[in-house]
Design a protein around this motif. Structure first.
Motif, PDB file in Angstrom:
ATOM      1  N   GLY A  61      -9.264 -43.227 -32.543  1.00  0.00           N
ATOM      2  CA  GLY A  61      -8.413 -42.095 -32.229  1.00  0.00           C
ATOM      3  C   GLY A  61      -9.130 -40.770 -32.399  1.00  0.00           C
ATOM      4  N   THR A  62      -9.975 -40.673 -33.420  1.00  0.00           N
ATOM      5  CA  THR A  62     -10.771 -39.462 -33.624  1.00  0.00           C
ATOM      6  C   THR A  62     -11.700 -39.218 -32.444  1.00  0.00           C
ATOM      7  OG1 THR A  62     -10.708 -39.680 -36.032  1.00  0.00           O
ATOM      8  CG2 THR A  62     -12.492 -38.369 -35.117  1.00  0.00           C
ATOM      9  N   LEU A  63     -12.403 -40.250 -32.024  1.00  0.00           N
ATOM     10  CA  LEU A  63     -13.336 -40.122 -30.900  1.00  0.00           C
ATOM     11  C   LEU A  63     -12.593 -39.805 -29.603  1.00  0.00           C
ATOM     12  CD1 LEU A  63     -15.781 -43.072 -31.634  1.00  0.00           C
ATOM     13  CD2 LEU A  63     -16.158 -40.642 -32.035  1.00  0.00           C
ATOM     14  N   MET A  64     -11.428 -40.405 -29.420  1.00  0.00           N
ATOM     15  CA  MET A  64     -10.665 -40.158 -28.202  1.00  0.00           C
ATOM     16  C   MET A  64     -10.192 -38.714 -28.143  1.00  0.00           C
ATOM     17  SD  MET A  64      -9.849 -41.826 -25.503  1.00  0.00           S
ATOM     18  CE  MET A  64      -8.882 -41.488 -24.042  1.00  0.00           C
ATOM     19  N   ALA A  65      -9.733 -38.176 -29.260  1.00  0.00           N
ATOM     20  CA  ALA A  65      -9.293 -36.780 -29.291  1.00  0.00           C
ATOM     21  C   ALA A  65     -10.442 -35.837 -28.953  1.00  0.00           C
ATOM     22  CB  ALA A  65      -8.714 -36.444 -30.665  1.00  0.00           C
ATOM     23  N   GLY A  66     -11.638 -36.154 -29.463  1.00  0.00           N
ATOM     24  CA  GLY A  66     -12.796 -35.328 -29.139  1.00  0.00           C
ATOM     25  C   GLY A  66     -13.166 -35.410 -27.670  1.00  0.00           C
ATOM     26  N   SER A  67     -13.038 -36.586 -27.092  1.00  0.00           N
ATOM     27  CA  SER A  67     -13.412 -36.764 -25.695  1.00  0.00           C
ATOM     28  C   SER A  67     -12.446 -36.058 -24.748  1.00  0.00           C
ATOM     29  CB  SER A  67     -13.463 -38.255 -25.350  1.00  0.00           C
ATOM     30  OG  SER A  67     -14.450 -38.922 -26.111  1.00  0.00           O
ATOM     31  N   LEU A  68     -11.191 -35.898 -25.161  1.00  0.00           N
ATOM     32  CA  LEU A  68     -10.181 -35.337 -24.273  1.00  0.00           C
ATOM     33  C   LEU A  68     -10.311 -33.832 -24.081  1.00  0.00           C
ATOM     34  CD1 LEU A  68      -7.039 -37.480 -25.142  1.00  0.00           C
ATOM     35  CD2 LEU A  68      -8.252 -37.355 -22.967  1.00  0.00           C
ATOM     36  N   ARG A  70     -12.499 -33.041 -22.144  1.00  0.00           N
ATOM     37  CA  ARG A  70     -12.777 -33.191 -20.711  1.00  0.00           C
ATOM     38  C   ARG A  70     -11.506 -33.657 -20.000  1.00  0.00           C
ATOM     39  NH1 ARG A  70     -16.944 -37.601 -20.415  1.00  0.00           N
ATOM     40  NH2 ARG A  70     -16.066 -38.264 -22.420  1.00  0.00           N
ATOM     41  N   PRO A  71     -11.480 -33.641 -18.671  1.00  0.00           N
ATOM     42  CA  PRO A  71     -10.293 -34.106 -17.942  1.00  0.00           C
ATOM     43  C   PRO A  71      -9.938 -35.544 -18.323  1.00  0.00           C
ATOM     44  CG  PRO A  71     -11.768 -32.940 -16.465  1.00  0.00           C
ATOM     45  CD  PRO A  71     -12.498 -33.086 -17.758  1.00  0.00           C
ATOM     46  N   ALA A  72      -8.651 -35.790 -18.500  1.00  0.00           N
ATOM     47  CA  ALA A  72      -8.185 -37.097 -18.973  1.00  0.00           C
ATOM     48  C   ALA A  72      -8.632 -38.259 -18.092  1.00  0.00           C
ATOM     49  CB  ALA A  72      -6.664 -37.083 -19.114  1.00  0.00           C
ATOM     50  N   PRO A  73      -8.522 -38.166 -16.746  1.00  0.00           N
ATOM     51  CA  PRO A  73      -8.968 -39.304 -15.927  1.00  0.00           C
ATOM     52  C   PRO A  73     -10.443 -39.638 -16.146  1.00  0.00           C
ATOM     53  CG  PRO A  73      -7.628 -37.818 -14.617  1.00  0.00           C
ATOM     54  CD  PRO A  73      -7.898 -37.116 -15.914  1.00  0.00           C
ATOM     55  N   VAL A  75     -12.189 -39.146 -18.902  1.00  0.00           N
ATOM     56  CA  VAL A  75     -12.334 -39.757 -20.227  1.00  0.00           C
ATOM     57  C   VAL A  75     -11.885 -41.214 -20.197  1.00  0.00           C
ATOM     58  CG1 VAL A  75     -11.540 -39.692 -22.624  1.00  0.00           C
ATOM     59  CG2 VAL A  75     -12.082 -37.564 -21.425  1.00  0.00           C
ATOM     60  N   ILE A  76     -10.751 -41.467 -19.558  1.00  0.00           N
ATOM     61  CA  ILE A  76     -10.234 -42.845 -19.493  1.00  0.00           C
ATOM     62  C   ILE A  76     -11.213 -43.747 -18.749  1.00  0.00           C
ATOM     63  CG2 ILE A  76      -8.414 -44.290 -18.519  1.00  0.00           C
ATOM     64  CD1 ILE A  76      -6.466 -41.987 -19.133  1.00  0.00           C
ATOM     65  N   ARG A  77     -11.739 -43.256 -17.624  1.00  0.00           N
ATOM     66  CA  ARG A  77     -12.723 -44.063 -16.874  1.00  0.00           C
ATOM     67  C   ARG A  77     -13.951 -44.336 -17.731  1.00  0.00           C
ATOM     68  NH1 ARG A  77     -11.391 -40.631 -12.497  1.00  0.00           N
ATOM     69  NH2 ARG A  77     -13.274 -39.407 -12.903  1.00  0.00           N
ATOM     70  N   SER A  78     -14.395 -43.328 -18.473  1.00  0.00           N
ATOM     71  CA  SER A  78     -15.583 -43.502 -19.311  1.00  0.00           C
ATOM     72  C   SER A  78     -15.353 -44.549 -20.393  1.00  0.00           C
ATOM     73  CB  SER A  78     -15.967 -42.160 -19.938  1.00  0.00           C
ATOM     74  OG  SER A  78     -17.034 -42.314 -20.839  1.00  0.00           O
ATOM     75  N   ARG A  79     -14.193 -44.491 -21.053  1.00  0.00           N
ATOM     76  CA  ARG A  79     -13.887 -45.457 -22.103  1.00  0.00           C
ATOM     77  C   ARG A  79     -13.802 -46.884 -21.550  1.00  0.00           C
ATOM     78  NH1 ARG A  79     -15.146 -43.746 -27.074  1.00  0.00           N
ATOM     79  NH2 ARG A  79     -14.886 -41.494 -27.044  1.00  0.00           N
ATOM     80  N   PRO A 146      -3.753 -39.194 -23.585  1.00  0.00           N
ATOM     81  CA  PRO A 146      -3.479 -37.830 -23.096  1.00  0.00           C
ATOM     82  C   PRO A 146      -2.062 -37.362 -23.431  1.00  0.00           C
ATOM     83  CG  PRO A 146      -4.698 -39.071 -21.458  1.00  0.00           C
ATOM     84  CD  PRO A 146      -4.317 -40.047 -22.528  1.00  0.00           C
ATOM     85  N   LEU A 147      -1.063 -38.225 -23.237  1.00  0.00           N
ATOM     86  CA  LEU A 147       0.313 -37.876 -23.571  1.00  0.00           C
ATOM     87  C   LEU A 147       0.502 -37.763 -25.081  1.00  0.00           C
ATOM     88  CD1 LEU A 147       3.299 -37.442 -22.902  1.00  0.00           C
ATOM     89  CD2 LEU A 147       3.558 -39.941 -22.823  1.00  0.00           C
TER      90      LEU A 147
END
Length: 360
Positions: A61-68, A70-73, A75-79, A146-147
């Motif tokens: 969750g920490t890493l995801m918050a940092g990645s966001l 950038r644009p959410a789509p 980030v999701i594609r990257s993950r 993102p939500l």
């Protein structure tokens, strides 16, 4: 929910693209070791010592918050790009083995492409594929992030506290169905707090909270989680947190908050491994090959059994090796994990668009 399935988890916290945080790296490595040990020995108290899944979801969750940022789509594609190729590579072998064994999948085989639901499998390989609950839960958290992050930023502390509400609802107000949907909802509810806690760490919320407010709440969560684990032994047949979602949610919330608050508030580091180059190197390898270790460790433990059976046929091995010891199986399992890391770990490099290497 099998006894062996919940104590595992990769390491959803994929390595950060930027600088490393050795405190979190060390936590992730310890969580992986605990996962393998739990699956080798079946210790019911392992989750009480180190709630590895809560830790992994919190770090992710920490890493995801940092990645966001950038644009959410994107980030999701990257993950998903970093997770799915190692999953597909591993799945080729597992699915092929089950097909050879006589298994015939239905339409749910699509979950072997993207694990939005539990991928199907036969009972013969259940110990191997059942760990995929973690990937399914991780994928849904990534898609919802993102939500969830927007909601969190509206009212950080209330949203963090309310993230325990789904676990309370499933425990006291509504019994989820005993099917794939019910299992998915239960897992999301159990670890939602830890994922949101990762947001709180990244956004600096934990750093602003005083220990006088955090520590008593954490102790209360641990006390309640422990109480429910032992009070519900008759219903679940064990005090193992992995069998009791509500106790797991409370215990993980208390323990992971303490670990992450210590980091945020006190600047807790982890300089120990750095003083020992080999240990530091091991932590690095564990983090760069976290998905590989998680996916292949059950296969390693399964294969260790027939290998040890072969050793009984060699008189010298039978005389001098502790072939009947579970610790010996644990050791053989780690040898096989190393082999799988060398043979399959490069897929993580390809998924991350790095040059493939035997070891990072």
């Amino acid at each position: 929910m099998g006894a062996h399935r919940k104590g595992a988890g990769p390491a959803a916290g994929l390595p950060a693209a930027g600088g490393r945080d050795r405190y979190f790296d060390a936590l992730r490595a310890l969580a992986l070791v605990r996962v393998v040990a739990y699956h080798a020995f079946g210790w019911p108290w392992a989750g009480l010592v180190l709630p590895s899944m809560g830790i992994m979801f919190g770090l992710a969750g920490t890493l995801m918050a940092g990645s966001l940022r950038r644009p959410a789509p994107t980030v999701i594609r990257s993950r998903l790009r970093r997770l799915l190729p190692p999953y597909w590579f591993w799945g080729l072998f597992v699915v092929a083995a089950m097909l050879v064994h006589g298994w015939m999948p239905g339409w749910r085989i699509v979950y072997w492409v993207v694990p939005l639901g539990d991928p199907p499998g036969d009972a013969w390989a259940e110990q191997v594929w059942e760990i995929l609950w973690y990937l399914r839960t991780y994928v849904w958290f990534v898609l919802l992030s993102p939500l969830l992050l927007r909601l969190f930023r509206l009212a950080p502390v209330p949203v963090l506290l309310l993230s325990l509400a789904p676990a309370l609802v499933l425990r006291f107000a509504w019994q989820p169905p005993e099917d794939r949907l019910g299992s998915a909802l239960t897992d999301l509810a159990t670890y939602l707090f830890c994922w949101i806690l990762g947001f709180a760490h990244h956004e600096g919320v934990l750093r602003r909270l005083r220990p006088g407010a955090v520590v008593p709440l954490c102790v209360a969560a641990l006390a309640c989680g422990g109480w429910y684990a032992f009070a519900d032994r008759a219903a679940y047949g064990t005090y193992d947190l992995d069998e009791n979602p509500f106790a797991q949610a409370l215990w993980s919330a208390g323990a992971v908050t303490l670990l992450m608050h210590a980091k945020a508030r006190l600047g807790t580091g982890c300089a120990g491994p750095a003083r020992f180059p080999r240990l530091d190197r091991l932590v690095t390898v564990f983090n760069a090959r976290a998905v590989t270790i998680y996916l292949w460790h059950e296969i390693a433990l399964v294969l260790a059994v027939p290998l040890i059976d072969l050793c009984w046929r060699v008189p010298a091995f039978e005389a001098y090796l502790p072939l009947g010891s579970q610790w010996f199986l644990f050791g053989v399992g780690w040898v096989l994990i190393v082999v799988f890391v060398l043979l399959a770990g490069w897929v993580e490099d390809v998924a991350a668009r790095r040059r493939p290497r035997l070891l990072p």
